[in-house]
Write a protein that holds these residues in place. Sequence first.
Motif, PDB file in Angstrom:
ATOM      1  N   ILE A  92       0.837  -1.205   0.000  1.00 52.45           N
ATOM      2  CA  ILE A  92       0.000   0.000   0.000  1.00 52.45           C
ATOM      3  C   ILE A  92       0.869   1.251   0.000  1.00 52.45           C
ATOM      4  O   ILE A  92       0.616   2.206  -0.750  1.00 52.45           O
ATOM      5  N   ASP A  93       1.903   1.265   0.819  1.00 48.14           N
ATOM      6  CA  ASP A  93       2.797   2.418   0.895  1.00 48.14           C
ATOM      7  C   ASP A  93       3.452   2.680  -0.457  1.00 48.14           C
ATOM      8  O   ASP A  93       3.541   3.824  -0.910  1.00 48.14           O
ATOM      9  N   ARG A  94       3.887   1.613  -1.126  1.00 47.93           N
ATOM     10  CA  ARG A  94       4.526   1.763  -2.437  1.00 47.93           C
ATOM     11  C   ARG A  94       3.534   2.325  -3.457  1.00 47.93           C
ATOM     12  O   ARG A  94       3.871   3.224  -4.239  1.00 47.93           O
ATOM     13  N   LEU A  95       2.315   1.799  -3.460  1.00 42.85           N
ATOM     14  CA  LEU A  95       1.316   2.251  -4.426  1.00 42.85           C
ATOM     15  C   LEU A  95       0.874   3.682  -4.179  1.00 42.85           C
ATOM     16  O   LEU A  95       0.441   4.372  -5.104  1.00 42.85           O
ATOM     17  N   ARG A  96       0.994   4.134  -2.950  1.00 43.48           N
ATOM     18  CA  ARG A  96       0.616   5.518  -2.620  1.00 43.48           C
ATOM     19  C   ARG A  96       1.793   6.475  -2.759  1.00 43.48           C
ATOM     20  O   ARG A  96       1.709   7.642  -2.387  1.00 43.48           O
ATOM     21  N   GLY A  97       2.917   5.965  -3.250  1.00 43.32           N
ATOM     22  CA  GLY A  97       4.061   6.845  -3.504  1.00 43.32           C
ATOM     23  C   GLY A  97       5.065   6.892  -2.393  1.00 43.32           C
ATOM     24  O   GLY A  97       5.974   7.733  -2.393  1.00 43.32           O
ATOM     25  N   GLY A  98       4.955   5.963  -1.431  1.00 41.76           N
ATOM     26  CA  GLY A  98       5.936   5.913  -0.346  1.00 41.76           C
ATOM     27  C   GLY A  98       7.137   5.106  -0.758  1.00 41.76           C
ATOM     28  O   GLY A  98       7.341   4.763  -1.928  1.00 41.76           O
ATOM     29  N   HIS A  99       7.945   4.754   0.222  1.00 37.92           N
ATOM     30  CA  HIS A  99       9.173   4.033  -0.067  1.00 37.92           C
ATOM     31  C   HIS A  99       8.892   2.562  -0.376  1.00 37.92           C
ATOM     32  O   HIS A  99       9.551   1.954  -1.200  1.00 37.92           O
ATOM     33  N   GLY A 100       7.903   1.967   0.340  1.00 42.00           N
ATOM     34  CA  GLY A 100       7.514   0.600   0.038  1.00 42.00           C
ATOM     35  C   GLY A 100       8.641  -0.401   0.120  1.00 42.00           C
ATOM     36  O   GLY A 100       8.837  -1.213  -0.758  1.00 42.00           O
ATOM     37  N   ARG A 101       9.391  -0.380   1.226  1.00 42.42           N
ATOM     38  CA  ARG A 101      10.538  -1.257   1.347  1.00 42.42           C
ATOM     39  C   ARG A 101      10.138  -2.716   1.153  1.00 42.42           C
ATOM     40  O   ARG A 101       9.186  -3.184   1.706  1.00 42.42           O
TER      41      ARG A 101
END
Length: 302
Positions: A293-302
């Motif tokens: 979710i974080d990656r898809l929302r533009g976060g780092h998405g480790r």
Amino acid sequence: MPNQQKAPGKLESLKIAVLGGDEREQEIARLAAAAGASVTAFGFPWPEGGVAGVHLASSARDCLQGAEFCLMPIPGIAADGSIFAEEKIIPREDLLSAMAEGAHIILGKADEGLKDAAGRLGIGIHEYEHDQELMLLRAPAIVEAAIRIIIENTVITIHNSSVCVVGQGNIGSVLTRSLIALGARVTVAARNPAQRAMAYAAGAEGLPLERLAKAAPGFDMILSTVPAPIVTQTIIDALPATALVMDLSAPPGGVDLDHARRSGRKAVWARALGRRAPVTVGASQWRGVARIIDRLRGGHGR
């Protein structure tokens, strides 16, 4: 509730639907709500007293209404297209159309019907069945449950028994090490020479798949972790009549369990073993889902 973990990150204003599953989804939904998301749920066992911060929907469509993310279970989808749930839920266009524009579905593995329906609606599909970190975090609970099933379905000890583990992926490798630690004589049947070598280094014997039928008469039990038709009638017929035949893989499975039962052997499809420790496993699954979710929302998405 013991061993509950705090949810990573903050998801305020995000609408998440948790659709289908079992007690693991209770913890996933709780952690999503604790992270600030607006969470609706349907299709998994609803505990007395509810789940903190989570709204129980009246139907699958109600659950998906306006959702930006839908979290579906990790077990594979059945042959009829239904997800793992308390009632039959087949996610197709009529159901998925309730989601928000540009929504995403996160699950273990999608079938072609779900992929096609989501594609026509512009909904993203994100699978995590092969997320190694997530699978290894789940592995101890799955192996504990598998060992319990072995004990309940045999009249011999695991100690000094001859066990064949088919496959040496994330679950298979942890299962192999655990059985060795319990004193079993373990043979690992795997196509990949590196996996066989890894098993040898752990204290097991490595066996190419093409030699499995010849070796089968020497096994007290055969445990398959590969969702491909490997443990066939030929291999089952070569096993001792008292052998335990167990399939730990997701649908469509890798063992001809019907033939094993007809042959008089004890046959078990050990599905949804993460239910052994739903709080621990739910938290590990949420960790992987939150990263997506974080990656898809533009976060780092480790």
